[in-house]
Design a protein around this motif. Sequence first.
Motif, PDB file in Angstrom:
ATOM      1  N   PHE A 166      58.560  38.902  52.483  1.00 41.81           N
ATOM      2  CA  PHE A 166      57.395  39.492  51.827  1.00 41.81           C
ATOM      3  C   PHE A 166      57.647  39.612  50.322  1.00 41.81           C
ATOM      4  N   VAL A 167      58.796  40.136  49.943  1.00 44.69           N
ATOM      5  CA  VAL A 167      59.132  40.294  48.521  1.00 44.69           C
ATOM      6  C   VAL A 167      59.190  38.928  47.841  1.00 44.69           C
ATOM      7  N   ARG A 168      59.755  37.940  48.523  1.00 42.45           N
ATOM      8  CA  ARG A 168      59.838  36.600  47.948  1.00 42.45           C
ATOM      9  C   ARG A 168      58.437  36.006  47.728  1.00 42.45           C
ATOM     10  N   GLN A 169      57.562  36.174  48.726  1.00 41.85           N
ATOM     11  CA  GLN A 169      56.195  35.643  48.615  1.00 41.85           C
ATOM     12  C   GLN A 169      55.420  36.363  47.507  1.00 41.85           C
ATOM     13  N   ILE A 170      55.580  37.670  47.407  1.00 37.64           N
ATOM     14  CA  ILE A 170      54.901  38.430  46.346  1.00 37.64           C
ATOM     15  C   ILE A 170      55.392  37.941  44.984  1.00 37.64           C
ATOM     16  N   GLY A 171      56.674  37.750  44.840  1.00 40.72           N
ATOM     17  CA  GLY A 171      57.197  37.249  43.569  1.00 40.72           C
ATOM     18  C   GLY A 171      56.638  35.888  43.215  1.00 40.72           C
ATOM     19  N   GLN A 172      56.477  35.063  44.209  1.00 38.91           N
ATOM     20  CA  GLN A 172      55.971  33.711  43.988  1.00 38.91           C
ATOM     21  C   GLN A 172      54.470  33.708  43.668  1.00 38.91           C
ATOM     22  N   HIS A 173      53.717  34.673  44.205  1.00 39.66           N
ATOM     23  CA  HIS A 173      52.256  34.666  44.065  1.00 39.66           C
ATOM     24  C   HIS A 173      51.723  35.873  43.290  1.00 39.66           C
ATOM     25  N   GLN A 174      52.550  36.550  42.516  1.00 42.91           N
ATOM     26  CA  GLN A 174      52.088  37.748  41.829  1.00 42.91           C
ATOM     27  C   GLN A 174      51.019  37.468  40.783  1.00 42.91           C
ATOM     28  N   LYS A 175      50.897  36.213  40.326  1.00 43.17           N
ATOM     29  CA  LYS A 175      49.832  35.896  39.363  1.00 43.17           C
ATOM     30  C   LYS A 175      48.458  36.139  39.967  1.00 43.17           C
ATOM     31  N   ILE A 176      48.335  35.950  41.260  1.00 42.99           N
ATOM     32  CA  ILE A 176      47.054  36.218  41.926  1.00 42.99           C
ATOM     33  C   ILE A 176      46.675  37.681  41.734  1.00 42.99           C
ATOM     34  N   ILE A 177      47.622  38.565  41.934  1.00 35.64           N
ATOM     35  CA  ILE A 177      47.346  40.001  41.785  1.00 35.64           C
ATOM     36  C   ILE A 177      46.993  40.318  40.337  1.00 35.64           C
ATOM     37  N   HIS A 178      47.732  39.723  39.402  1.00 41.66           N
ATOM     38  CA  HIS A 178      47.430  39.961  37.978  1.00 41.66           C
ATOM     39  C   HIS A 178      46.022  39.492  37.626  1.00 41.66           C
ATOM     40  N   LYS A 179      45.616  38.331  38.138  1.00 41.84           N
ATOM     41  CA  LYS A 179      44.270  37.828  37.854  1.00 41.84           C
ATOM     42  C   LYS A 179      43.221  38.796  38.360  1.00 41.84           C
ATOM     43  N   SER A 233      34.981  44.609  32.410  1.00 40.97           N
ATOM     44  CA  SER A 233      34.674  44.039  31.105  1.00 40.97           C
ATOM     45  C   SER A 233      35.047  42.573  31.056  1.00 40.97           C
ATOM     46  N   GLN A 234      34.471  41.884  30.135  1.00 41.23           N
ATOM     47  CA  GLN A 234      34.821  40.474  29.958  1.00 41.23           C
ATOM     48  C   GLN A 234      36.159  40.335  29.253  1.00 41.23           C
ATOM     49  N   ASP A 235      36.640  41.410  28.628  1.00 44.10           N
ATOM     50  CA  ASP A 235      37.951  41.337  27.989  1.00 44.10           C
ATOM     51  C   ASP A 235      39.032  41.031  29.019  1.00 44.10           C
ATOM     52  N   GLY A 236      38.931  41.660  30.195  1.00 48.38           N
ATOM     53  CA  GLY A 236      39.897  41.404  31.245  1.00 48.38           C
ATOM     54  C   GLY A 236      39.868  39.958  31.693  1.00 48.38           C
ATOM     55  N   LEU A 237      38.682  39.394  31.783  1.00 49.09           N
ATOM     56  CA  LEU A 237      38.561  38.007  32.197  1.00 49.09           C
ATOM     57  C   LEU A 237      39.183  37.096  31.154  1.00 49.09           C
ATOM     58  N   ASP A 238      38.989  37.415  29.891  1.00 46.04           N
ATOM     59  CA  ASP A 238      39.587  36.602  28.836  1.00 46.04           C
ATOM     60  C   ASP A 238      41.106  36.579  28.944  1.00 46.04           C
ATOM     61  N   ALA A 239      41.676  37.714  29.322  1.00 44.79           N
ATOM     62  CA  ALA A 239      43.134  37.780  29.437  1.00 44.79           C
ATOM     63  C   ALA A 239      43.641  36.977  30.618  1.00 44.79           C
ATOM     64  N   VAL A 240      42.834  36.897  31.670  1.00 43.14           N
ATOM     65  CA  VAL A 240      43.245  36.165  32.861  1.00 43.14           C
ATOM     66  C   VAL A 240      43.193  34.668  32.636  1.00 43.14           C
ATOM     67  N   LEU A 241      42.121  34.227  32.067  1.00 47.31           N
ATOM     68  CA  LEU A 241      41.889  32.801  31.908  1.00 47.31           C
ATOM     69  C   LEU A 241      42.140  32.414  30.455  1.00 47.31           C
ATOM     70  N   GLN A 242      43.309  31.975  30.227  1.00 48.80           N
ATOM     71  CA  GLN A 242      43.674  31.598  28.868  1.00 48.80           C
ATOM     72  C   GLN A 242      42.937  30.328  28.475  1.00 48.80           C
ATOM     73  N   PRO A 243      42.321  30.314  27.303  1.00 46.29           N
ATOM     74  CA  PRO A 243      41.611  29.113  26.893  1.00 46.29           C
ATOM     75  C   PRO A 243      42.579  27.970  26.606  1.00 46.29           C
ATOM     76  N   PRO A 244      42.157  26.775  26.938  1.00 43.35           N
ATOM     77  CA  PRO A 244      42.999  25.632  26.605  1.00 43.35           C
ATOM     78  C   PRO A 244      43.015  25.413  25.103  1.00 43.35           C
ATOM     79  N   ASP A 245      43.926  24.595  24.653  1.00 43.91           N
ATOM     80  CA  ASP A 245      43.954  24.247  23.235  1.00 43.91           C
ATOM     81  C   ASP A 245      42.776  23.331  22.939  1.00 43.91           C
ATOM     82  N   PHE A 246      42.003  23.706  21.953  1.00 43.60           N
ATOM     83  CA  PHE A 246      40.827  22.921  21.605  1.00 43.60           C
ATOM     84  C   PHE A 246      41.086  22.135  20.334  1.00 43.60           C
ATOM     85  N   ASP A 247      40.523  20.928  20.320  1.00 42.76           N
ATOM     86  CA  ASP A 247      40.636  20.092  19.131  1.00 42.76           C
ATOM     87  C   ASP A 247      39.538  20.411  18.134  1.00 42.76           C
ATOM     88  N   ASP A 248      38.437  20.948  18.627  1.00 43.18           N
ATOM     89  CA  ASP A 248      37.355  21.249  17.690  1.00 43.18           C
ATOM     90  C   ASP A 248      36.784  22.647  17.938  1.00 43.18           C
TER      91      ASP A 248
END
Length: 161
Positions: free
Chosen positions: A7-20, A80-95
């Motif tokens: 369980f601890v190993r799986q949580i460590g591997q998938h903790q990004k889901i909880i953060h999102k 808030s949308q601020d939380g969503l912004d933190a979860v989904l990092q924008p890709p690098d944009f050329d323009d």
Amino acid sequence: MLSEQEFVRQIGQHQKIIHKVCHLYADRPEDRQDLFQEILLNAWKANRNFRQEAAFSTWLYQIGLNTAISHFRREKRKPSQDGLDAVLQPPDFDDEFAETQFAALYAAIGQLDKIDKALVLLYLDDYDYAAIGQLLGITPNYVGVKMSRIKQQLKQTVQQN
């Protein structure tokens, strides 16, 4: 049921889901920490009933989203949308135009209700309609209908801004 070590190993591997999920449904860092702990606790309690019929990540999403939605209802806070912004990092944009469009899209996602946000979060994480339906307790066809409507809503919101 997973052993404590597994369980601890799986949580460590998938903790990004909880953060999102925490960033999507809690505004302040201390609220995100509380929600993170609540999701972990609920996952641990639910572990005894985990039959491993679904992937651990799918099961964890289900626990996380159910906990967050219950938490959100209890707290009666607007996400808030601020939380969503933190979860989904924008890709690098050329323009600058692409970056502006990306920001407008995620601002529009931030205006969706909590269930629609969950749908979009899972869709953006490449879950198919069947898996999303299983997680949210709706049919894959209904997921498709909801996603079609959400896409139209997002398109209109982005065009208005």
